[in-house]
Design a protein around this motif. Sequence first.
Motif, PDB file in Angstrom:
ATOM      1  N   PHE A   1       2.761   6.169  -2.775  1.00  0.00           N
ATOM      2  CA  PHE A   1       3.791   7.048  -3.338  1.00  0.00           C
ATOM      3  C   PHE A   1       3.645   7.164  -4.850  1.00  0.00           C
ATOM      4  O   PHE A   1       4.018   8.185  -5.434  1.00  0.00           O
ATOM      5  CB  PHE A   1       5.193   6.556  -2.973  1.00  0.00           C
ATOM      6  CG  PHE A   1       5.669   7.065  -1.646  1.00  0.00           C
ATOM      7  CD1 PHE A   1       5.925   8.410  -1.454  1.00  0.00           C
ATOM      8  CD2 PHE A   1       5.848   6.203  -0.581  1.00  0.00           C
ATOM      9  CE1 PHE A   1       6.351   8.894  -0.232  1.00  0.00           C
ATOM     10  CE2 PHE A   1       6.272   6.670   0.650  1.00  0.00           C
ATOM     11  CZ  PHE A   1       6.526   8.024   0.832  1.00  0.00           C
ATOM     12  N   GLN A   2       3.116   6.133  -5.480  1.00  0.00           N
ATOM     13  CA  GLN A   2       2.913   6.232  -6.933  1.00  0.00           C
ATOM     14  C   GLN A   2       1.820   7.236  -7.273  1.00  0.00           C
ATOM     15  O   GLN A   2       1.757   7.754  -8.386  1.00  0.00           O
ATOM     16  CB  GLN A   2       2.548   4.870  -7.512  1.00  0.00           C
ATOM     17  CG  GLN A   2       3.724   3.927  -7.594  1.00  0.00           C
ATOM     18  CD  GLN A   2       3.531   2.933  -8.728  1.00  0.00           C
ATOM     19  OE1 GLN A   2       3.403   3.296  -9.881  1.00  0.00           O
ATOM     20  NE2 GLN A   2       3.503   1.664  -8.370  1.00  0.00           N
ATOM     21  N   ALA A   3       0.959   7.492  -6.304  1.00  0.00           N
ATOM     22  CA  ALA A   3      -0.146   8.422  -6.554  1.00  0.00           C
ATOM     23  C   ALA A   3       0.154   9.837  -6.083  1.00  0.00           C
ATOM     24  O   ALA A   3      -0.524  10.780  -6.478  1.00  0.00           O
ATOM     25  CB  ALA A   3      -1.406   7.906  -5.871  1.00  0.00           C
ATOM     26  N   GLY A   4       1.146  10.000  -5.222  1.00  0.00           N
ATOM     27  CA  GLY A   4       1.453  11.340  -4.734  1.00  0.00           C
ATOM     28  C   GLY A   4       2.308  11.292  -3.473  1.00  0.00           C
ATOM     29  O   GLY A   4       2.651  10.213  -2.982  1.00  0.00           O
ATOM     30  N   SER A   5       2.636  12.463  -2.967  1.00  0.00           N
ATOM     31  CA  SER A   5       3.407  12.532  -1.729  1.00  0.00           C
ATOM     32  C   SER A   5       2.605  11.877  -0.604  1.00  0.00           C
ATOM     33  O   SER A   5       1.382  11.862  -0.629  1.00  0.00           O
ATOM     34  CB  SER A   5       3.686  13.984  -1.360  1.00  0.00           C
ATOM     35  OG  SER A   5       4.326  14.634  -2.438  1.00  0.00           O
TER      36      SER A   5
ATOM     37  N   ASP B   1       8.045  13.416   0.094  1.00  0.00           N
ATOM     38  CA  ASP B   1       8.204  13.040  -1.307  1.00  0.00           C
ATOM     39  C   ASP B   1       9.040  11.773  -1.400  1.00  0.00           C
ATOM     40  O   ASP B   1       9.998  11.587  -0.633  1.00  0.00           O
ATOM     41  CB  ASP B   1       8.952  14.149  -2.077  1.00  0.00           C
ATOM     42  CG  ASP B   1       8.023  15.241  -2.581  1.00  0.00           C
ATOM     43  OD1 ASP B   1       6.803  14.993  -2.639  1.00  0.00           O
ATOM     44  OD2 ASP B   1       8.527  16.335  -2.896  1.00  0.00           O
ATOM     45  N   PHE B   2       8.720  10.966  -2.367  1.00  0.00           N
ATOM     46  CA  PHE B   2       9.551   9.802  -2.694  1.00  0.00           C
ATOM     47  C   PHE B   2      10.877  10.304  -3.267  1.00  0.00           C
ATOM     48  O   PHE B   2      10.883  11.102  -4.209  1.00  0.00           O
ATOM     49  CB  PHE B   2       8.820   8.935  -3.723  1.00  0.00           C
ATOM     50  CG  PHE B   2       9.655   7.844  -4.317  1.00  0.00           C
ATOM     51  CD1 PHE B   2       9.781   6.620  -3.677  1.00  0.00           C
ATOM     52  CD2 PHE B   2      10.309   8.029  -5.524  1.00  0.00           C
ATOM     53  CE1 PHE B   2      10.542   5.604  -4.229  1.00  0.00           C
ATOM     54  CE2 PHE B   2      11.075   7.017  -6.088  1.00  0.00           C
ATOM     55  CZ  PHE B   2      11.195   5.812  -5.439  1.00  0.00           C
ATOM     56  N   ALA B   3      11.982   9.845  -2.689  1.00  0.00           N
ATOM     57  CA  ALA B   3      13.290  10.328  -3.160  1.00  0.00           C
ATOM     58  C   ALA B   3      14.151   9.214  -3.743  1.00  0.00           C
ATOM     59  O   ALA B   3      15.278   9.467  -4.155  1.00  0.00           O
ATOM     60  CB  ALA B   3      14.035  11.016  -2.012  1.00  0.00           C
ATOM     61  N   GLY B   4      13.627   7.999  -3.781  1.00  0.00           N
ATOM     62  CA  GLY B   4      14.383   6.900  -4.381  1.00  0.00           C
ATOM     63  C   GLY B   4      14.138   5.599  -3.657  1.00  0.00           C
ATOM     64  O   GLY B   4      13.624   5.588  -2.530  1.00  0.00           O
TER      65      GLY B   4
ATOM     66  N   ARG C   1       0.838  -1.208   0.000  1.00  0.00           N
ATOM     67  CA  ARG C   1       0.000   0.000   0.000  1.00  0.00           C
ATOM     68  C   ARG C   1       0.869   1.253   0.000  1.00  0.00           C
ATOM     69  O   ARG C   1       0.600   2.218  -0.710  1.00  0.00           O
ATOM     70  CB  ARG C   1      -0.928  -0.020   1.212  1.00  0.00           C
ATOM     71  CG  ARG C   1      -1.722   1.245   1.501  1.00  0.00           C
ATOM     72  CD  ARG C   1      -2.665   1.648   0.388  1.00  0.00           C
ATOM     73  NE  ARG C   1      -3.397   0.511  -0.146  1.00  0.00           N
ATOM     74  CZ  ARG C   1      -3.669   0.330  -1.443  1.00  0.00           C
ATOM     75  NH1 ARG C   1      -3.292   1.228  -2.337  1.00  0.00           N
ATOM     76  NH2 ARG C   1      -4.299  -0.730  -1.856  1.00  0.00           N
TER      77      ARG C   1
ATOM     78  N   GLN D   1      11.936  12.573   1.230  1.00  0.00           N
ATOM     79  CA  GLN D   1      12.383  13.916   1.569  1.00  0.00           C
ATOM     80  C   GLN D   1      11.195  14.682   2.134  1.00  0.00           C
ATOM     81  O   GLN D   1      10.116  14.696   1.526  1.00  0.00           O
ATOM     82  CB  GLN D   1      12.928  14.638   0.336  1.00  0.00           C
ATOM     83  CG  GLN D   1      13.583  15.963   0.688  1.00  0.00           C
ATOM     84  CD  GLN D   1      13.841  16.824  -0.542  1.00  0.00           C
ATOM     85  OE1 GLN D   1      12.969  17.022  -1.371  1.00  0.00           O
ATOM     86  NE2 GLN D   1      15.046  17.341  -0.640  1.00  0.00           N
TER      87      GLN D   1
ATOM     88  N   HIS E   1       3.808   1.624  -1.203  1.00  0.00           N
ATOM     89  CA  HIS E   1       4.372   1.764  -2.556  1.00  0.00           C
ATOM     90  C   HIS E   1       3.331   2.368  -3.497  1.00  0.00           C
ATOM     91  O   HIS E   1       3.637   3.273  -4.285  1.00  0.00           O
ATOM     92  CB  HIS E   1       4.825   0.389  -3.045  1.00  0.00           C
ATOM     93  CG  HIS E   1       5.346   0.371  -4.439  1.00  0.00           C
ATOM     94  ND1 HIS E   1       6.450   1.095  -4.843  1.00  0.00           N
ATOM     95  CD2 HIS E   1       4.913  -0.286  -5.553  1.00  0.00           C
ATOM     96  CE1 HIS E   1       6.672   0.884  -6.131  1.00  0.00           C
ATOM     97  NE2 HIS E   1       5.749   0.048  -6.582  1.00  0.00           N
ATOM     98  N   GLN E   2       2.102   1.891  -3.401  1.00  0.00           N
ATOM     99  CA  GLN E   2       1.041   2.416  -4.257  1.00  0.00           C
ATOM    100  C   GLN E   2       0.739   3.873  -3.925  1.00  0.00           C
ATOM    101  O   GLN E   2       0.472   4.681  -4.816  1.00  0.00           O
ATOM    102  CB  GLN E   2      -0.229   1.571  -4.103  1.00  0.00           C
ATOM    103  CG  GLN E   2      -0.124   0.186  -4.687  1.00  0.00           C
ATOM    104  CD  GLN E   2       0.175   0.219  -6.172  1.00  0.00           C
ATOM    105  OE1 GLN E   2       1.260  -0.143  -6.606  1.00  0.00           O
ATOM    106  NE2 GLN E   2      -0.764   0.667  -6.966  1.00  0.00           N
TER     107      GLN E   2
ATOM    108  N   ARG F   1      16.264  14.517   4.163  1.00  0.00           N
ATOM    109  CA  ARG F   1      16.171  13.219   3.506  1.00  0.00           C
ATOM    110  C   ARG F   1      16.353  12.113   4.543  1.00  0.00           C
ATOM    111  O   ARG F   1      17.231  12.201   5.402  1.00  0.00           O
ATOM    112  CB  ARG F   1      17.250  13.095   2.432  1.00  0.00           C
ATOM    113  CG  ARG F   1      17.216  11.777   1.659  1.00  0.00           C
ATOM    114  CD  ARG F   1      18.392  11.670   0.704  1.00  0.00           C
ATOM    115  NE  ARG F   1      18.478  10.349   0.124  1.00  0.00           N
ATOM    116  CZ  ARG F   1      18.154  10.049  -1.139  1.00  0.00           C
ATOM    117  NH1 ARG F   1      17.740  10.991  -1.941  1.00  0.00           N
ATOM    118  NH2 ARG F   1      18.266   8.809  -1.598  1.00  0.00           N
TER     119      ARG F   1
END
Lengths: 289, 330
Positions: free
Chosen positions: B102-106, B111-114, B97, B156, B99-100, B163
Amino acid sequence: MESDPRQAMAVDIQRVLIIGLPETGKTSFIQALDEVLKHPASAQDLCASGLAHDRSYIQSGKADFLAGKKLGRTLRPLENTSVELWFEHPPTGKRGRLHLPDKKGEIFRDQWVNRQWDKDYRLSLKGIAGALIFLRADEKPRNDERLGILAMEASKQGGTPRPWDIKAASAQVQLVDVLQFIIEYGGVPRPLRVAVLISAWDTVGNEGDLRPREPAKFLEREWSLLAQYVRANPQYFNSRIFGVSAYGGPPDALGPLLEQAPHERAWLVDGTETTRDLTRPLRWLLELH
Amino acid sequence: MLRCKLDNCPVAKDGRCLEGRGADCPNLLPEADVSATVAEAPKSAEVRNSLPTVLEPLPGRAPLDVAEARMFTQRGPSIVVALAGMPECGKTSLLARLHQMFQAGSVAGFDFAGSHTLPYFEELNWLATIESGVQQPTMKRSSSQFDNSFLHIAVQSIDNGTRTELLLNDITGETFEKAVASQVECDKLISLARADHLVVVVDGAALAELLLRHHHIEQTRDFLQRVLQSGQCGPQTALHILISKLDKLHGQEAVAVKMETESRARFGAAFGSINFWRIAARPMDGSLPTEERIGRLFASWVGTTHRYPMPILPVVPRSAWARDFCRYGI
């Protein structure tokens, strides 16, 4: 007196890496850019300063592109697919050679799937001036989940699922991983200037389409993982987002648009501005203002 | 080629240490032993010459082992989260969940940084996607091979640009039960000793079932007792007792309240902090996931540790940064 372009290229070779999964509009953009360079819209725009020695790759798809036909997928065995475009920047008088290594989408997908890359390719990354990252406006950025009502309806049925195939992973996840490889292991300059080109932009903004009509906002909403990744790593990336329609409309269905020359059909969106100048991302990458 | 003394270790096949210890694992056979036991035919010159290119490996095929994870903890602020619970209690659904989300937004201001484990995150979620052709969403079962491995996400803060590297350790249900049964098994969970957060997931569907609830509550209690007794967890650890499958708990909330109350009384003082959550990561009743709560849970992982003082950074809005890459607004 006109200088010999072959001398200029020796002193000012600018290389731009093209990144994108298969069929994301890379080749179409190269064809359109070639046309635009030959027919600049204004005196400020980048323009062609001659024909590169080897244009076999561009020529191979030129007839179809000019006829508004969808280009065939780049064939993998054809290794010599790098593209050179000689350019001149009238405001600065700068001449040079733009090298677009048409790194086919399969190469990037192979990196994601096989977790390895060619050493020569890695070494070639070191001198790049920037990168063009391609994705399609009409491509699904992530796999859809069975959630809410869909989960309920589904649970009443039966079926055999497909086994996991890493190639079927979400497009934006694959693209982020490829960028991670390049920025962390490629020895590229940091921050790397990257222009994200959202191709098939002519599919955005039709009736009932609620997606943002500004490329940066589009990326933020539709390809959010990629947008976050680039934004959250300013030490790695200096980015700008564009929407581009290399054909000017849907290939194979251009209709009356075919009356116009290819360089008059192609267009690009930068923020809220629409322009025929497809060279704008390159000028931004190369800091030619 | 690496080889291991343990018969069931897959290190020879895929380079993954069964115990997640990487090159430091004491069970690895030295090179000399390998050459003595494996008579591998040398590649002929012809075969080598026919190789068209020199290929270099890229990381990220599988979860990080301990040695790889250590590299991330040395990069800067890092948080280790261990998730444990009975089989099929919903740990993996929670990770998928996130992972999903972060695929849709912060997520919750981050924020997803890697991530160096993206393929595995995608694999976890595959059987819940329409693309898989599955009719009923389900989850890949975790393998005990990865009990001492980590999923990685870097985030981040949108507020101050900090970070943080998150290392998420998914302990299988089978191992959870073994750890309750045996101190030796529990001691093998080496990630627990480094965990900033221990998340014990309790299956909400099991709590609602009269025949299952007592067993699940007891196992949870015994596991916590075990990790405290061993010293793997304690005041340095933030404990999260998380009831999953909230959609299946309906009507039995009192059971959850009782369990939470008892857990607080029994373990509240032994851990650095104790938190309770009720979530639905993949509800099956037509409702949507409790993403806001999952976001708050995630934010609590990133923002809390009892292992060392958290650095207090000035909150400078991104819009006020003088340079894109300067979080101090210089």
